[in-house]
Scaffold this active site. Structure first.
Site, PDB file in Angstrom:
ATOM      1  N   ASP A  13       1.109  51.779  48.239  1.00 22.48           N
ATOM      2  CA  ASP A  13       0.864  50.714  47.185  1.00 22.48           C
ATOM      3  C   ASP A  13       0.930  49.185  47.840  1.00 22.48           C
ATOM      4  OD1 ASP A  13       0.060  49.841  44.476  1.00 22.48           O
ATOM      5  OD2 ASP A  13       2.269  49.267  44.477  1.00 22.48           O
TER       6      ASP A  13
ATOM      7  N   ASP B 184       2.979  48.296  36.588  1.00 23.12           N
ATOM      8  CA  ASP B 184       2.938  47.745  37.939  1.00 23.12           C
ATOM      9  C   ASP B 184       3.572  46.406  38.076  1.00 23.12           C
ATOM     10  OD1 ASP B 184       2.004  46.978  40.595  1.00 23.12           O
ATOM     11  OD2 ASP B 184       0.141  46.441  40.110  1.00 23.12           O
TER      12      ASP B 184
END
Length: 430
Positions: free
Chosen positions: A153, A307
């Site tokens: 990520d 996130d």
């Protein structure tokens, strides 16, 4: 410690509960669930009339920045923020410094969380060393130390052959591969969604195809290898349609969406160039946001995540092109979902629990939470009627780079229990 939580509206879609009940806790476990329970002599009685009690929420996409960037956030402040937001657990991303690409860093995160954490921390490990996409990370060592998933990520694996190698090797550990879908060659130095807004503001565009090509690629690789694939922070209608098609085919593919991609669009980025709205992937069109919302409603979207990407104030105070991507979100997520989805009747509380508790735990392969006797007492309590404003001085996080400053929300976590221990009581961190 022992607690008797009285008169709460208990919602647990897995256990089939949706009504006013009492819940008794002793030590780490739930000992009884029912009507009119009597409190043991040593139990603290907590009246939760008018509040909902649900299985503990888990945010499966959080940047704790620890180790290495503690000036942005650390495990203590990040988990305090999680508890304030109503979460009993978070999955930490591996783009730390040093990178979480070996067992030593995973062990550090687990140990530090046990020392100062206000919720459970489930570390994810990098797929490749240093997130460089060149060589496999120490997957086996990380799993042995407690890693629950693999992801690069922050940048994503650019080479399809490398992504296949990651899946072929890592599949033996039974973990999910979480994919940040971003074709770097196509995205380039893009700042915002490519289209009308990027043209109007004179900023480099980030085409939706830069995300969709890798979604398509990684679904194909999941088909080839049999690996479990989870698409992170999906933002486009076409991307979601690809996930729908993969599910219809029977592939082990899931996806997540963030509140900012649901409730904000590129149209919110105006001539003031608000850097809080500079996120990766970027805010998309109103049509895309509407499609994501439909996916939440119809079950195509599996999880709502934040996130959570904290940055120092000075970093976001720079010109838009130089400010880092990302916004905080873990303290506003529940309130935004309750305000925009539950209160408006778009989804039920039970569906919210599926999106924010049941599915994240299932995808990560961590212990399920349930409001049943004998289950671990990971519990979130929220007041659906509590009104509050998102303000810069109201965060437990070190960072204030929220795109929702000034929002008026209805619904907020009031109490959180992790393994029977309170981490939030009456809205205050314990």
């Amino acid at each position: 410690m022992a607690f008797l939580l009285k008169n709460a509206h208990v919602v647990d879609p897995v256990a089939g509960l949706d009504g006013v009940l009492d819940v008794a806790l002793e030590g780490e476990k739930i000992t009884a669930v029912g009507e009119g329970l009597e409190a043991p002599a040593d139990a603290e009685v907590v009246d939760l009339t008018g509040k909902y009690l649900v299985p503990g929420l888990v945010d499966m996409h959080v940047h704790l920045r620890d180790p290495g960037q503690e000036y942005k956030e650390d495990i203590k402040s990040g988990t305090r923020a999680a508890a304030k937001g109503g979460f009993t657990g978070v999955c930490s991303m591996p783009n730390t410094d040093p990178c979480t690409d070996n067992g030593i860093v995973v062990q550090y995160i687990k140990t530090r969380a046990a020392e100062v954490g206000h919720c459970r921390v489930y570390p994810s490990g990098a797929c490749t060393r240093g997130l460089k996409g060149e060589a496999l990370a120490e997957m086996g060592d990380m799993v042995a130390r407690g890693a629950v998933a693999f992801t690069d990520d922050g940048r994503g694996i650019q080479d399809a052959g490398m992504m296949r190698r990651v899946m072929d090797y890592g599949i033996m550990f039974g973990k999910v591969f979480m994919s940040h879908c971003q074709d770097a060659g196509l995205v380039g130095e893009g700042q915002v969604n490519e289209g009308v807004v990027s043209t109007r503001l004179g900023m480099l565009g980030w085409p939706a195809e830069g995300e969709e090509l890798q979604i398509q690629r990684d679904i194909a690789l999941a088909r080839l290898t049999g690996a479990k694939l989870h698409i992170q922070h999906i933002t486009t209608k076409r991307g979601l349609d690809m996930v729908r098609a993969a599910k219809a085919e029977g592939l082990p593919v899931t996806c997540e969406v963030t509140p900012h991609h649901l409730f904000l669009t590129e149209d919110d980025i105006d001539a003031t160039y608000p850097t809080a709205l500079k996120v990766n992937p970027p805010l998309r069109t109103a049509e895309d946001a509407a499609a994501l919302l439909e996916g939440v409603i119809d079950g195509s979207v599996d999880a709502i995540v934040t996130d959570h990407a904290p940055h120092a104030e000075w970093e976001k105070a720079r010109e838009f092109a130089f400010a880092p991507f990302g916004m905080t979100g873990i303290e506003t997520s529940l309130g935004l979902v309750l305000t925009n989805l539950v209160e408006t009747g778009k989804i039920s509380v039970a569906r919210m629990v599926e999106l924010m508790s049941v599915a994240p735990r299932r995808i990560l392969g961590v212990e399920a939470a349930s409001i049943t006797a004998g289950a671990t007492a990971d519990i979130t309590v929220f007041d659906p009627a509590q009104e509050w404003d998102v303000t810069e001085d109201g965060f437990e996080s070190k960072a204030k780079n929220s795109g929702f400053i000034g929002a008026h929300l209805t619904g907020r976590a009031t109490d959180v229990f992790v393994g029977g221990e309170p981490t939030l009581r009456n809205g205050a961190i314990c």
